[in-house]
Design an enzyme around this catalytic site. Structure first.
Site, PDB file in Angstrom:
ATOM      1  N   THR A 199       0.831  -1.217   0.000  1.00 18.69           N
ATOM      2  CA  THR A 199       0.000   0.000   0.000  1.00 18.69           C
ATOM      3  C   THR A 199       0.863   1.263   0.000  1.00 18.69           C
ATOM      4  O   THR A 199       0.441   2.295  -0.515  1.00 18.69           O
ATOM      5  CB  THR A 199      -1.006   0.024   1.177  1.00 18.69           C
ATOM      6  OG1 THR A 199      -0.319   0.200   2.412  1.00 18.69           O
ATOM      7  CG2 THR A 199      -1.838  -1.240   1.220  1.00 18.69           C
ATOM      8  N   LEU A 244      -2.608   4.661  -0.862  1.00 15.00           N
ATOM      9  CA  LEU A 244      -4.014   4.253  -0.987  1.00 15.00           C
ATOM     10  C   LEU A 244      -4.160   2.806  -0.529  1.00 15.00           C
ATOM     11  O   LEU A 244      -4.216   1.883  -1.345  1.00 15.00           O
ATOM     12  CB  LEU A 244      -4.487   4.425  -2.425  1.00 15.00           C
ATOM     13  CG  LEU A 244      -5.174   5.764  -2.681  1.00 15.00           C
ATOM     14  CD1 LEU A 244      -5.962   5.727  -3.963  1.00 15.00           C
ATOM     15  CD2 LEU A 244      -6.083   6.129  -1.517  1.00 15.00           C
ATOM     16  N   HIS A 245      -4.244   2.672   0.795  1.00 16.38           N
ATOM     17  CA  HIS A 245      -4.227   1.329   1.395  1.00 16.38           C
ATOM     18  C   HIS A 245      -5.385   0.442   0.914  1.00 16.38           C
ATOM     19  O   HIS A 245      -5.182  -0.612   0.321  1.00 16.38           O
ATOM     20  CB  HIS A 245      -4.318   1.459   2.920  1.00 16.38           C
ATOM     21  CG  HIS A 245      -3.300   2.352   3.534  1.00 16.38           C
ATOM     22  ND1 HIS A 245      -1.979   2.000   3.633  1.00 16.38           N
ATOM     23  CD2 HIS A 245      -3.405   3.596   4.084  1.00 16.38           C
ATOM     24  CE1 HIS A 245      -1.317   2.978   4.238  1.00 16.38           C
ATOM     25  NE2 HIS A 245      -2.156   3.952   4.517  1.00 16.38           N
ATOM     26  N   ASP A 246      -6.600   0.851   1.261  1.00 17.07           N
ATOM     27  CA  ASP A 246      -7.746  -0.062   1.126  1.00 17.07           C
ATOM     28  C   ASP A 246      -8.074  -0.444  -0.321  1.00 17.07           C
ATOM     29  O   ASP A 246      -8.507  -1.589  -0.559  1.00 17.07           O
ATOM     30  CB  ASP A 246      -8.976   0.532   1.826  1.00 17.07           C
ATOM     31  CG  ASP A 246      -8.763   0.652   3.329  1.00 17.07           C
ATOM     32  OD1 ASP A 246      -7.856  -0.031   3.849  1.00 17.07           O
ATOM     33  OD2 ASP A 246      -9.474   1.434   3.977  1.00 17.07           O
TER      34      ASP A 246
END
Ligand code: BDR
Ligand code: CA
Length: 323
Positions: A199, A244-246
């Site tokens: 991420t 932008l992890h998710d």
């Protein structure tokens, strides 16, 4: 170990998260994926308290046209006090652009009850995309072990194979409910784990945000506004782009060709004085028979950004009044 989807398959999906800017963008991507049939949305506490993340979930689903029941989860993790991620997400948990008033009420079912009902009723195994703490998903597995075989896989944003973001050792989602994550990793279901390794390579730079904004429709304007807000604290911390992890938990399922990963034996430290919430990964593959988690570790950033832009474009002229 990734569960292989066929090209034209319809995939029943449950979205579980604590929206949250990057959760919201993950849901933009999930709704835009033609193979995904979103059957339920369940909410965790984390980025904000459960009342706020539930309200945000209802507003996001209204914006995107996600027509699925939405249920709130527990107010706090299974064993611990809640840690809030509001420093990145603001007072509402989703500060920034105006959003629609919610068009739907919360379900009368709890998150676990709604997940169980959805999985029981599904004609085939369900994919769960879990982008907050694992409180709801682990509670589901504890309460309904008989449903495991009807879970195709759980795709999680959480952990960092070599580092943390909330403290030197732990990533936020795992830190919030480490016992839940440890239970889930050993529940015998396929786990796809997008940690900080991937991420923090899925970075969105200011020029990428302008590119997304240039699509010009309502969803792209709001996504760009979310990205502007989400970038603020990251820039203060020295990041050149916001991680932008998710969205990685969605795109690594739908577009595995732009990601790289491997299977490992993974455990969560639940007791440590300095390392509680850290994940411990056997990079040496000492016990292949114990390898329980597919860890996603790298992504092609330009292709990742292009997919977000395309997803925004796919909403076309859809426009919902905001307040
Ligand atoms: C995770 O923590 C939350 O703040 C984000 O929504 C993401 O799920 C990143 O550590
Ligand atoms: Ca999240």
């Amino acid at each position: 170990m990734l569960y292989p989807y066929k090209d034209n398959e319809t995939i029943p999906v449950i979205l579980d998260g604590d929206p949250g800017h990057d959760d919201a963008i993950a849901w933009v991507l999930a709704k835009a994926e033609p193979r995904f049939d979103i059957r339920a949305v369940t909410v965790t506490a984390g980025n904000q308290t459960i009342d706020k993340t539930s309200l945000n979930a209802r507003r996001i689903c209204t914006l995107l046209g996600i027509d699925a029941p939405i249920a709130a989860g527990r107010e706090r993790p299974i064993l611990r006090d809640l840690v809030l991620g509001s420093v990145f997400h603001g007072v509402s948990g989703l500060d920034g652009p105006k959003l629609p008033a919610p068009a739907m009420e919360l379900s009368e079912l709890s998150a676990v009850e709604l997940m169980a009902k959805t999985i029981k009723e599904a004609e085939k195994p369900v994919t769960i995309i879990a982008t907050g703490a694992q409180t709801n998903t682990a509670s589901l597995l504890l309460a309904h072990p008989e449903l495991k075989e009807k879970i195709a896989q759980i795709s999680i944003m959480g952990g960092g194979l070599r580092t943390g973001n909330w403290n030197p050792a732990a990533e936020f989602n795992i830190l919030v409910d480490p016992e839940a994550a440890q239970y889930e990793f050993h529940a015998g279901i396929p786990v796809n784990l997008c940690g900080l390794d991937v991420t923090e390579r899925a970075l969105i730079y200011p020029e990428n945000i302008e590119d997304i904004r240039s699509v010009g429709n309502q969803v792209s304007q709001i996504v760009a506004g979310w990205l502007d807000f989400f970038s603020i604290h990251h820039h203060e911390l020295g990041y050149k782009g916001a991680p932008l992890h998710d969205p990685c938990a969605v795109l690594s399922l739908t577009h595995p060709e732009i990601f790289q990963g491997d299977d490992f034996e993974v455990n969560v430290e639940t007791q440590g004085e300095y390392c509680r919430g850290a994940i411990v990964v056997d990079f040496m593959h000492r016990n292949p028979e114990k390898e329980n988690v597919h860890c996603v570790m790298d992504v092609d950033q330009p292709k990742f950004v292009a997919l977000i832009k395309e997803a925004c474009r796919s909403y076309g002229d859809r426009e919902v009044p905001v307040v």
